[in-house]
Design a protein around this motif. Structure first.
Motif, PDB file in Angstrom:
ATOM      1  N   ARG A 266       0.785  -1.171   0.023  1.00 13.31           N
ATOM      2  CA  ARG A 266      -0.083   0.106   0.113  1.00 13.31           C
ATOM      3  C   ARG A 266       0.998   1.151   0.005  1.00 13.31           C
ATOM      4  O   ARG A 266       0.622   2.038  -0.860  1.00 13.31           O
ATOM      5  N   HIS A 267       1.965   1.120   0.913  1.00 15.71           N
ATOM      6  CA  HIS A 267       2.823   2.334   0.825  1.00 15.71           C
ATOM      7  C   HIS A 267       3.452   2.492  -0.603  1.00 15.71           C
ATOM      8  O   HIS A 267       3.514   3.618  -0.912  1.00 15.71           O
ATOM      9  N   GLU A 268       3.923   1.352  -1.241  1.00 18.41           N
ATOM     10  CA  GLU A 268       4.438   1.709  -2.652  1.00 18.41           C
ATOM     11  C   GLU A 268       3.493   2.192  -3.479  1.00 18.41           C
ATOM     12  O   GLU A 268       3.461   3.084  -4.299  1.00 18.41           O
ATOM     13  N   ALA A 269       2.191   1.719  -3.445  1.00 18.83           N
ATOM     14  CA  ALA A 269       1.048   2.085  -4.052  1.00 18.83           C
ATOM     15  C   ALA A 269       0.830   3.490  -3.778  1.00 18.83           C
ATOM     16  O   ALA A 269       0.682   4.507  -4.750  1.00 18.83           O
ATOM     17  N   SER A 270       0.817   3.861  -2.724  1.00 20.11           N
ATOM     18  CA  SER A 270       0.665   5.344  -2.531  1.00 20.11           C
ATOM     19  C   SER A 270       1.667   6.185  -2.588  1.00 20.11           C
ATOM     20  O   SER A 270       1.301   7.253  -3.539  1.00 20.11           O
ATOM     21  N   LEU A 271       2.900   5.634  -2.891  1.00 18.20           N
ATOM     22  CA  LEU A 271       4.192   6.281  -3.147  1.00 18.20           C
ATOM     23  C   LEU A 271       3.818   6.688  -4.752  1.00 18.20           C
ATOM     24  O   LEU A 271       4.182   7.804  -5.363  1.00 18.20           O
ATOM     25  N   ARG A 272       3.565   5.587  -5.467  1.00 22.10           N
ATOM     26  CA  ARG A 272       3.460   5.725  -6.893  1.00 22.10           C
ATOM     27  C   ARG A 272       2.276   6.757  -7.377  1.00 22.10           C
ATOM     28  O   ARG A 272       2.296   7.406  -8.143  1.00 22.10           O
ATOM     29  N   GLN A 273       1.324   6.609  -6.387  1.00 24.60           N
ATOM     30  CA  GLN A 273       0.201   7.633  -6.654  1.00 24.60           C
ATOM     31  C   GLN A 273       0.578   8.931  -6.432  1.00 24.60           C
ATOM     32  O   GLN A 273       0.179  10.005  -7.184  1.00 24.60           O
ATOM     33  N   GLU A 274       1.337   8.971  -5.443  1.00 26.67           N
ATOM     34  CA  GLU A 274       1.834  10.453  -5.123  1.00 26.67           C
ATOM     35  C   GLU A 274       2.665  10.998  -6.439  1.00 26.67           C
ATOM     36  O   GLU A 274       2.761  12.120  -6.694  1.00 26.67           O
ATOM     37  N   GLN A 275       3.815   9.948  -6.934  1.00 21.59           N
ATOM     38  CA  GLN A 275       4.273  10.373  -7.950  1.00 21.59           C
ATOM     39  C   GLN A 275       3.738  10.712  -9.020  1.00 21.59           C
ATOM     40  O   GLN A 275       3.988  11.866  -9.856  1.00 21.59           O
ATOM     41  N   GLN A 276       2.569   9.878  -9.385  1.00 21.30           N
ATOM     42  CA  GLN A 276       1.910  10.172 -10.577  1.00 21.30           C
ATOM     43  C   GLN A 276       1.124  11.641 -10.525  1.00 21.30           C
ATOM     44  O   GLN A 276       1.256  12.507 -11.153  1.00 21.30           O
ATOM     45  N   LYS A 277       0.540  11.878  -9.307  1.00 25.57           N
ATOM     46  CA  LYS A 277      -0.164  13.248  -8.999  1.00 25.57           C
ATOM     47  C   LYS A 277       1.183  14.167  -9.180  1.00 25.57           C
ATOM     48  O   LYS A 277       0.745  14.952  -9.795  1.00 25.57           O
ATOM     49  N   GLN A 278       2.117  14.074  -8.625  1.00 26.09           N
ATOM     50  CA  GLN A 278       3.115  15.088  -8.635  1.00 26.09           C
ATOM     51  C   GLN A 278       3.398  15.366 -10.304  1.00 26.09           C
ATOM     52  O   GLN A 278       3.632  16.395 -10.764  1.00 26.09           O
ATOM     53  N   LEU A 279       3.594  14.084 -10.801  1.00 22.99           N
ATOM     54  CA  LEU A 279       3.744  14.149 -12.414  1.00 22.99           C
ATOM     55  C   LEU A 279       2.778  15.186 -12.936  1.00 22.99           C
ATOM     56  O   LEU A 279       3.260  16.112 -13.978  1.00 22.99           O
TER      57      LEU A 279
END
Lengths: 242, 77, 259
Positions: free
Chosen positions: A192-205
């Motif tokens: 979940r942490h990874e997923a949330s990180l990725r989501q954050e990344q995507q959002k940032q992107l």
């Protein structure tokens, strides 16, 4: 006396239905009363024989012998002044009468009373003895139900040992399961942490992209370009439509 | 000396009149017993021994008097 | 009755005479009190009767006594109830054997004297009055030992006004001293009067019956009256022993608990 039971009218009704006012003679024993059936008349011969039977001695000869000797002894005693008939002989007569009365009336009463009391006491003692015996038998019965206590305890001990082993195993397995579950939860959290990180990344992107686009949009050169392109597009469309 | 003998007998006879008191006393005791029993028949427990005691005590005082009568009759010079 | 000593009864009081059977020959000191007289003989008979009433009636000491033993049980129960009712308190058990002994002695000797040609132990005035005097004296001494000088509180009934106290104490003390004599005198006078009455009536009836044959047959009706008197004497014999014990228990209560 209820005489109406004798009339003809009530002869048709049985006596029992005539009501409670006709109380029958009580069947209690009346103490010291004469019996309801008169006793049979004694033969005068038996009465006379009873006097002779009351004399001491077994046969006629011994009875006459005893009577004769007692009369002779009395005559000898009185005539030789061994026994003087004086005032005290009256008292002797009255005392003899008194003892006869007591023996006739008081002694049976006392015998009944004494027998009743002895029966009461011996009943109490015997009853208590039988009750004690019964209580002991009951206790024996209740105790004998526990007669295979040793075996039962051994079986129970084995069962408890087994239970203990099973419980230990159970505990072990449960710990394994718990460990696995915990590991799974940890990994899940990591995922979940990874997923949330990725989501954050995507959002940032996207945000950066949007910011870049916006900045580019706010750039007037880009705006010009876009405007000209859009005009060209619209003209193209209009030319198609026309 | 016949006078002394006569006087003894006369005195013994007169002193026996004290037994009137004994008779009346016993009658009073048993009258009270009958009265008490008729009001409340708790006879055999408490009243009857007390009645016997009262009878004996009141008879005793009467017999003190009878003693004097016997003393006069049969004793002494 | 057996006229071995060739005596005739002259006065009705002769039945109470004490004859010596065996006497002790002591030339140096007067030990005549150790003679075997009728009094001593009858005391031994009373002792024998009382002992045999206990020894020969219980069937081998079983719990269930025989029918004779029930009389002893009844006497014992009567005594316990009487003394417990009269005395009460904590000390009635101490004096119960004492009072029971008196009851048995007087009862047996009274009933023994009802047998014809017997000797009345309790009609001996000197014996009975000295017995009651000793009992009274012993109780008074015990009262003084137990309560000290507070013993005189016995003479003041509860709730009297202080004015009457001197007079009342004197009267109560007189009454208390008279108890010593009256206890014994009651018993002795009753028994003696009863026996005298019986002998005199017997003598009168004897004189009546010895006139001729007609009066002999007619004389059986007064014989029934004398029978009633004899029954009354039996009742009095038992009642007097009961009265003695009740009064002794009452006096003991007065002395022990100071009313």
């Amino acid at each position: 006396m209820n005489f109406c039971s004798l009339t003809l009218k009530s002869a048709t009704k049985p006596l029992l239905t005539q009501g409670v006012r006709y109380v029958p003679i009580s069947t209690n024993v009346r103490y010291l009363s004469s019996p309801s059936t008169p006793p049979p008349v004694k033969d005068p011969k038996t009465k006379a024989m009873s006097i002779i039977d009351a004399l001491p001695g077994n046969s006629v000869l011994s009875k006459t012998g005893i009577l004769g000797t007692s009369a002779a002894a009395a005559i000898y005693a009185i005539s030789n002044e061994l026994y003087i008939v004086n005032d005290e002989s009256i008292l002797l007569l009255t005392f003899a009468g008194f003892t006869a009365l007591m023996a006739k009336f008081v002694a049976p009463l006392y015998k009944d009373f004494a027998n009743a009391r002895m029966n009461k006491v011996s009943n109490i003692l015997n009853e208590s003895r039988t009750r004690h015996v019964d209580a002991i038998k009951e206790r024996i019965g209740s105790v004998s139900e526990l007669q295979n206590v040793a075996e039962t305890t051994k079986v129970l001990f084995d069962v408890s040992k087994e239970t203990l082993e099973l419980e230990a195993k159970n505990f072990e397995l449960k710990q394994k399961v718990d460990l696995a579950a915990e590991a799974k939860s940890v990994l899940d959290s990591w995922v979940r942490h990874e997923a949330s990180l990725r989501q954050e990344q995507q959002k940032q992107l996207t945000q950066s992209l949007l910011a870049k686009v916006e900045s580019e949009l706010s750039n007037p050169k880009f705006q010009e370009k876009v405007l000209q392109q859009s005009i060209a597009d619209v003209e193209k469309l209009f030319s198609k439509l026309k | 000396m016949q006078l002394v003998l006569a006087a003894k007998y006369i005195g013994a006879g007169i002193s026996a009149t004290g037994l009137i008191g004994a008779g009346i006393g016993i009658a009073i005791v048993f009258a009270a017993l009958i009265n008490g029993v008729s009001r409340n028949p708790s006879l055999r427990d408490t009243l009857f021994p007390m009645a016997i005691l009262g009878f004996a005590l009141s008879e005793a005082t009467g017999l003190f008097c009878l003693m004097i009568s016997f003393m006069l009759m049969f004793m002494g010079a | 009755m057996l006229n071995l000593i060739n005596t005739f009864i002259n006065s009705p009081l002769d039945q109470f005479e004490s004859q010596t059977f065996f006497s002790i020959f002591t030339p140096f000191m007067d030990m005549n009190n150790f003679n075997i007289t009728t009094f001593a003989l009858y005391t031994f008979i009373v002792l024998f009767i009382i002992i045999s009433l206990f020894m020969f009636t219980n069937n081998n000491n079983m719990i269930m006594g025989s029918k004779w033993f029930i009389t002893q049980e009844m006497i014992y129960d009567t005594m316990v109830n009487t003394i417990k009712n009269q005395m009460g308190g904590k000390l009635w058990g101490f004096y119960m054997p004492f009072i029971y002994t008196f009851f048995m002695f007087i009862l047996v000797s009274n009933l023994l004297s009802m047998i014809p040609y017997s000797f009345a132990l309790t009609a001996q005035f000197v014996f009975i009055i000295s017995l009651s005097f000793m009992v009274w004296l012993g109780m008074t001494i015990m009262g003084f030992y137990k309560h000290g000088l507070v013993f005189f509180a016995l003479f003041v009934p509860q709730g009297t006004p202080l004015v009457l106290v001197p007079l009342l104490v004197l009267i109560e003390m007189m009454s208390y001293i008279m108890r010593s004599l009256s206890l014994g005198l009651r018993l002795a006078a009753n028994v003696m009067a009863g026996h005298l009455l019986m002998i005199i009536l017997g003598g009168l009836l004897m004189q009546f019956m010895s006139i001729n044959i007609l009066t002999t047959i007619l004389g059986f009706i007064p014989l029934l009256i004398i029978l009633c008197v004899v029954m009354l004497e039996f009742a009095i014999a038992m009642i007097q022993s009961y009265v003695w014990t009740v009064l002794m228990a009452s006096y003991m209560k007065d002395v022990q608990y100071l009313h």
